[in-house]
Motif scaffolding. Structure first.
Motif, PDB file in Angstrom:
ATOM      1  N   SER A  10       0.836  -1.198   0.000  1.00  7.26           N
ATOM      2  CA  SER A  10       0.000   0.000   0.000  1.00  7.26           C
ATOM      3  C   SER A  10       0.876   1.254   0.000  1.00  7.26           C
ATOM      4  N   ARG A  11       0.259   2.397  -0.229  1.00  2.00           N
ATOM      5  CA  ARG A  11       0.994   3.672  -0.173  1.00  2.00           C
ATOM      6  C   ARG A  11       1.600   3.891   1.204  1.00  2.00           C
ATOM      7  N   THR A  12       0.847   3.533   2.230  1.00  2.00           N
ATOM      8  CA  THR A  12       1.341   3.703   3.595  1.00  2.00           C
ATOM      9  C   THR A  12       2.538   2.799   3.845  1.00  2.00           C
ATOM     10  N   GLU A  13       2.459   1.566   3.390  1.00  2.72           N
ATOM     11  CA  GLU A  13       3.582   0.646   3.536  1.00  2.72           C
ATOM     12  C   GLU A  13       4.786   1.147   2.753  1.00  2.72           C
ATOM     13  N   SER A  14       4.547   1.724   1.583  1.00  4.80           N
ATOM     14  CA  SER A  14       5.625   2.286   0.781  1.00  4.80           C
ATOM     15  C   SER A  14       6.293   3.446   1.519  1.00  4.80           C
ATOM     16  N   LEU A  15       5.501   4.272   2.173  1.00  5.96           N
ATOM     17  CA  LEU A  15       6.051   5.366   2.976  1.00  5.96           C
ATOM     18  C   LEU A  15       6.931   4.823   4.098  1.00  5.96           C
ATOM     19  N   VAL A  16       6.463   3.796   4.782  1.00  7.10           N
ATOM     20  CA  VAL A  16       7.256   3.188   5.860  1.00  7.10           C
ATOM     21  C   VAL A  16       8.578   2.676   5.297  1.00  7.10           C
ATOM     22  N   MET A  17       8.544   2.038   4.133  1.00  9.54           N
ATOM     23  CA  MET A  17       9.776   1.537   3.517  1.00  9.54           C
ATOM     24  C   MET A  17      10.725   2.688   3.199  1.00  9.54           C
ATOM     25  N   GLU A  18      10.195   3.791   2.708  1.00  8.75           N
ATOM     26  CA  GLU A  18      11.031   4.972   2.438  1.00  8.75           C
ATOM     27  C   GLU A  18      11.697   5.457   3.729  1.00  8.75           C
ATOM     28  N   LEU A  19      10.924   5.508   4.790  1.00 13.88           N
ATOM     29  CA  LEU A  19      11.445   6.010   6.069  1.00 13.88           C
ATOM     30  C   LEU A  19      12.467   5.064   6.683  1.00 13.88           C
ATOM     31  N   LEU A  20      12.396   3.782   6.334  1.00 13.94           N
ATOM     32  CA  LEU A  20      13.343   2.798   6.872  1.00 13.94           C
ATOM     33  C   LEU A  20      14.593   2.648   6.002  1.00 13.94           C
ATOM     34  N   ARG A  21      14.684   3.417   4.923  1.00 12.13           N
ATOM     35  CA  ARG A  21      15.861   3.322   4.047  1.00 12.13           C
ATOM     36  C   ARG A  21      17.151   3.656   4.775  1.00 12.13           C
ATOM     37  N   THR A  22      17.084   4.546   5.747  1.00 16.21           N
ATOM     38  CA  THR A  22      18.296   5.002   6.435  1.00 16.21           C
ATOM     39  C   THR A  22      18.695   4.098   7.592  1.00 16.21           C
ATOM     40  N   GLY A  23      17.870   3.102   7.910  1.00 14.43           N
ATOM     41  CA  GLY A  23      18.213   2.181   8.989  1.00 14.43           C
ATOM     42  C   GLY A  23      17.051   1.935   9.926  1.00 14.43           C
ATOM     43  N   GLU A  24      17.378   1.392  11.083  1.00 12.76           N
ATOM     44  CA  GLU A  24      16.352   1.025  12.064  1.00 12.76           C
ATOM     45  C   GLU A  24      15.675   2.262  12.663  1.00 12.76           C
ATOM     46  N   ARG A  25      14.388   2.103  12.920  1.00  8.63           N
ATOM     47  CA  ARG A  25      13.616   3.141  13.601  1.00  8.63           C
ATOM     48  C   ARG A  25      12.549   2.460  14.449  1.00  8.63           C
ATOM     49  N   TYR A  26      12.103   3.166  15.466  1.00  5.62           N
ATOM     50  CA  TYR A  26      10.985   2.664  16.252  1.00  5.62           C
ATOM     51  C   TYR A  26       9.706   3.351  15.773  1.00  5.62           C
ATOM     52  N   GLY A  27       8.569   2.808  16.163  1.00  6.96           N
ATOM     53  CA  GLY A  27       7.283   3.241  15.625  1.00  6.96           C
ATOM     54  C   GLY A  27       6.993   4.720  15.738  1.00  6.96           C
ATOM     55  N   LEU A  28       7.181   5.294  16.920  1.00  5.17           N
ATOM     56  CA  LEU A  28       6.859   6.709  17.093  1.00  5.17           C
ATOM     57  C   LEU A  28       7.843   7.602  16.351  1.00  5.17           C
ATOM     58  N   GLU A  29       9.038   7.119  16.130  1.00  2.00           N
ATOM     59  CA  GLU A  29      10.000   7.849  15.310  1.00  2.00           C
ATOM     60  C   GLU A  29       9.509   7.908  13.861  1.00  2.00           C
ATOM     61  N   LEU A  30       8.905   6.821  13.383  1.00  2.00           N
ATOM     62  CA  LEU A  30       8.322   6.801  12.041  1.00  2.00           C
ATOM     63  C   LEU A  30       7.163   7.789  11.938  1.00  2.00           C
ATOM     64  N   VAL A  31       6.349   7.855  12.987  1.00  2.00           N
ATOM     65  CA  VAL A  31       5.227   8.803  13.010  1.00  2.00           C
ATOM     66  C   VAL A  31       5.758  10.219  12.869  1.00  2.00           C
ATOM     67  N   VAL A  43       0.301   3.031  13.423  1.00  2.00           N
ATOM     68  CA  VAL A  43       1.644   2.684  12.967  1.00  2.00           C
ATOM     69  C   VAL A  43       2.032   1.261  13.350  1.00  2.00           C
ATOM     70  N   TYR A  44       1.676   0.829  14.554  1.00  5.19           N
ATOM     71  CA  TYR A  44       2.081  -0.514  14.976  1.00  5.19           C
ATOM     72  C   TYR A  44       1.255  -1.607  14.291  1.00  5.19           C
ATOM     73  N   VAL A  45       0.019  -1.294  13.928  1.00  7.37           N
ATOM     74  CA  VAL A  45      -0.796  -2.231  13.144  1.00  7.37           C
ATOM     75  C   VAL A  45      -0.172  -2.400  11.753  1.00  7.37           C
ATOM     76  N   ILE A  46       0.240  -1.287  11.157  1.00 12.54           N
ATOM     77  CA  ILE A  46       0.879  -1.314   9.838  1.00 12.54           C
ATOM     78  C   ILE A  46       2.187  -2.094   9.903  1.00 12.54           C
ATOM     79  N   LEU A  47       2.996  -1.819  10.925  1.00 19.02           N
ATOM     80  CA  LEU A  47       4.276  -2.512  11.067  1.00 19.02           C
ATOM     81  C   LEU A  47       4.087  -4.013  11.288  1.00 19.02           C
ATOM     82  N   ALA A  48       3.083  -4.390  12.055  1.00 28.46           N
ATOM     83  CA  ALA A  48       2.808  -5.818  12.280  1.00 28.46           C
ATOM     84  C   ALA A  48       2.402  -6.492  10.975  1.00 28.46           C
ATOM     85  N   ARG A  49       1.573  -5.825  10.183  1.00 30.68           N
ATOM     86  CA  ARG A  49       1.164  -6.375   8.886  1.00 30.68           C
ATOM     87  C   ARG A  49       2.376  -6.513   7.962  1.00 30.68           C
ATOM     88  N   MET A  50       3.245  -5.516   7.970  1.00 30.99           N
ATOM     89  CA  MET A  50       4.435  -5.560   7.125  1.00 30.99           C
ATOM     90  C   MET A  50       5.405  -6.646   7.578  1.00 30.99           C
TER      91      MET A  50
END
Length: 103
Positions: A10-31, A43-50
């Motif tokens: 999904s677009r949201t999952e794609s955004l998460v992937m973009e944000l994780l390009r630089t390395g590890e992050r925690y959920g609220l950091e992604l927000v 965010v945590y529902v999306i991360l669990a699905r991913m």
């Protein structure tokens, strides 16, 4: 021959992937990094699905003795997730072309 089910992103999952390009992050950091696109409540529902899809891995952060608070869960993109993300980006670019540009 039966084709296995193709992955979807999904677009949201794609955004998460973009944000994780630089390395590890925690959920609220992604927000925070999403500029308001990702919400605290989802965010945590999306991360669990991913993670179920194999797009991300997670681990619990290691904390030093005496550091207050609970350890956070850190997320990172998997090689598979990066590959699917690249494929969806290429597909999205191709489908955005006008018929006259595709020749």
């Amino acid at each position: 021959m039966v084709n296995p089910r193709l992955p979807s992103m999904s677009r949201t999952e794609s955004l998460v992937m973009e944000l994780l390009r630089t390395g590890e992050r925690y959920g609220l950091e992604l927000v925070d990094a999403s500029g308001g696109t990702l919400k605290r409540g989802s965010v945590y529902v999306i991360l669990a699905r991913m993670e179920e899809k194999g797009f991300v891995d997670s681990r619990q952060e290691e904390r030093s003795q005496g550091v207050p608070g609970l350890p956070r869960r850190l997320y990172r993109a998997t090689p598979y997730g990066r590959k699917v993300h690249e494929a969806f980006a290429l597909l999205s670019d191709a489908l955005a072309l006008k018929p006259t540009e595709a020749q």
